[in-house]
Write an enzyme that holds these catalytic residues in place. Structure first.
Site, PDB file in Angstrom:
ATOM      1  N   ASP A  35      -8.670  -7.911 -17.945  1.00 14.51           N
ATOM      2  CA  ASP A  35      -8.939  -8.903 -18.987  1.00 14.51           C
ATOM      3  C   ASP A  35      -7.606  -9.334 -19.589  1.00 14.51           C
ATOM      4  O   ASP A  35      -6.921  -8.542 -20.233  1.00 14.51           O
ATOM      5  CB  ASP A  35      -9.842  -8.261 -20.052  1.00 14.51           C
ATOM      6  CG  ASP A  35     -10.135  -9.189 -21.224  1.00 14.51           C
ATOM      7  OD1 ASP A  35      -9.631 -10.339 -21.228  1.00 14.51           O
ATOM      8  OD2 ASP A  35     -10.851  -8.756 -22.143  1.00 14.51           O
ATOM      9  N   HIS A  40       0.812  -1.213   0.000  1.00 18.06           N
ATOM     10  CA  HIS A  40       0.000   0.000   0.000  1.00 18.06           C
ATOM     11  C   HIS A  40       0.850   1.268   0.000  1.00 18.06           C
ATOM     12  O   HIS A  40       0.417   2.314  -0.499  1.00 18.06           O
ATOM     13  CB  HIS A  40      -0.938   0.006   1.215  1.00 18.06           C
ATOM     14  CG  HIS A  40      -2.217   0.740   0.989  1.00 18.06           C
ATOM     15  ND1 HIS A  40      -2.269   1.997   0.414  1.00 18.06           N
ATOM     16  CD2 HIS A  40      -3.503   0.404   1.244  1.00 18.06           C
ATOM     17  CE1 HIS A  40      -3.536   2.399   0.353  1.00 18.06           C
ATOM     18  NE2 HIS A  40      -4.295   1.441   0.823  1.00 18.06           N
TER      19      HIS A  40
END
Length: 448
Positions: free
Chosen positions: A390, A150
């Protein structure tokens, strides 16, 4: 769920033949927003139905994306003055290939449990800033576990990177390209600190030590924490929004957002389920994206952390006694206050008070805390394009966080149904769960 690790290796950025590899001696200094965020790895999980691309294609796409997002392939370190930086060393990320001897439908739909930890690399003692695990199931389905540090980037930036990874796998140019400059947040001269940042983004080391001692006395009960997944339909959310906005105090009478309405409902339901004393104070920690708040606006392509937090606060008795619009207004007003002036005030405070060591302060953001009661934290991933990853054979049909059993730390995600419904992952103590289940779908029960 039995998962067998087939291979584990470090992969490095792949630079096309016409690109001269950049220097591996350079670095990027951390911004004040990077320094105040969670210093921890966050893991997410994707599931894909067959047909799926081969691991080699997924790996090559990742290497190409790392050539554009070099920070992920580097390491956290220090510059010559001891300041924290991201070393652009191209040392690489971890890529793990795994298999399972079962079909994916045996473990789907995924429910929040410790078994999810088998689907991504470990989050502890990790030097790599990104890790990927691709797990193949006997039915041909694929699960991709992704972990990221993070400190390097917030959810907005990380989701942009994931979309870029998919573009690279499909042979497309990465678009849009990231903005890498983390030095754009300049303090004003003279500084103008208009807000109280001690207790919000920062706390004293002494307070941290006291909290750690209190936490250690209750650590043994963390085994009783259950992560409960709640599905909120579009119809329920619409009714909730109407109810939350029914006594709207805004001058323009604009209805509250679905997010504000749902968080207010969950705040009240969880507080009721916890059985807290009416005189206790409770707050929620809500992330606010600074890209749209700062003036001039920071481009969406900015890569890094650019988040501060709103802290709506109430007495338990007021939260439960007053109707839903009361809590929703508290949330709305707290978020509105985290505006350009607030972000600028934070930048000045972090540079003039914290950086210069005038006060012994450390960030309040802490992923190692196990129990947030009587408070809550909500991580909303509702607007991030996580479902757009994708690899070349279609988008995932499931996206979810890994297993984070921190009592009170909620995740909100768009449902994989794609119809506007929302899934909430709510960690609670086992004893509080029956009450929460009873009231979480009720618009009136809390007030009665």
């Amino acid at each position: 769920m039995k998962v067998k690790i087939e291979s584990s290796k470090i992969i490095k950025p792949f630079y096309e033949d016409n690109i001269i590899p950049p220097s591996t001696k350079s670095y990027i200094p951390l911004s004040v927003f990077d320094k105040v965020t969670y210093e921890a790895q966050i893991a997410v999980i994707y599931a894909y139905r067959p047909p799926t691309p081969p691991n080699a294609a997924i790996q090559l796409g990742l290497q190409k994306a790392l050539a554009i997002y070099r920070e992920w392939a580097g390491r956290l370190g220090k510059d010559q003055h001891g300041n924290p930086v991201i070393l652009l060393s191209d040392e690489g990320v971890r890529f793990v290939e795994a298999s399972s001897n079962s079909t994916l439908d045996k473990v789907m739909p995924f429910k929040p449990s410790a078994s999810l930890l088998n689907l991504h690399p470990s989050l502890s003692n990790v030097v790599e800033l990104v890790q990927v695990q691709v797990t193949r199931f006997t039915c041909g389905s694929l699960v991709v576990g992704f972990t990221a540090h993070h400190t390097v980037a917030d959810g907005h930036s990380t989701s942009n990177f994931l979309v870029a990874w998919g573009q690279a796998c499909r042979g497309l140019d990465i678009n849009p390209l990231p903005l890498h400059d983390r030095t754009i947040f300049k303090p004003r001269n003279p500084p103008l600190i208009e807000y109280e940042h001690k207790g919000a983004e920062f706390m004293s080391k002494l307070v941290k030590k006291e909290n750690s001692l209190n936490e250690s006395t209750t650590h043994h009960v963390t085994e009783d924490i259950v992560v409960h997944k709640v599905h909120f339909t579009v119809e329920f959310l619409a009714k909730l929004k109407v109810k939350a906005s029914s006594m709207n105090g805004n001058n323009n009478n604009k209805p509250y957002s679905t997010f504000e309405s749902l968080v207010a409902h969950l705040w009240r339901a969880i507080t009721k389920a916890r059985g807290l004393s009416g005189f206790e104070t409770t707050h929620i920690r809500i992330s606010v994206n600074g890209r749209t708040r700062l003036n001039p606006r920071v481009p969406n392509e900015y890569f890094g952390n650019l988040v501060l937090w709103a802290f709506p606060t109430a007495k338990v008795k007021d939260l439960l006694r007053e109707p839903l619009p009361y809590a929703t207004k508290l949330i709305h007003d707290a978020i509105i206050k985290v505006n350009n002036n607030y972000f600028r005030s934070f930048i000045d405070f972090a540079n003039h008070k914290v950086k210069k060591g005038e006060e012994d302060l450390i960030p309040t953001a802490d992923m190692n805390k196990h129990i947030l009661c009587p408070n809550l934290e909500v991580d909303s991933w509702l607007r991030f394009p996580f479902y757009d990853l994708d690899f070349g054979t279609g988008c995932p049909y499931v996206f979810m966080p890994s297993y984070f059993p921190t009592e009170g730390m909620m995740f909100l995600l768009p449902s994989f149904l794609g119809d506007g419904s929302i899934d909430a992952y709510v960690p609670l103590f086992q004893d509080n769960l029956p009450t929460f289940k009873k009231i979480c779908y009720s618009l009136d029960l809390i007030e009665n």
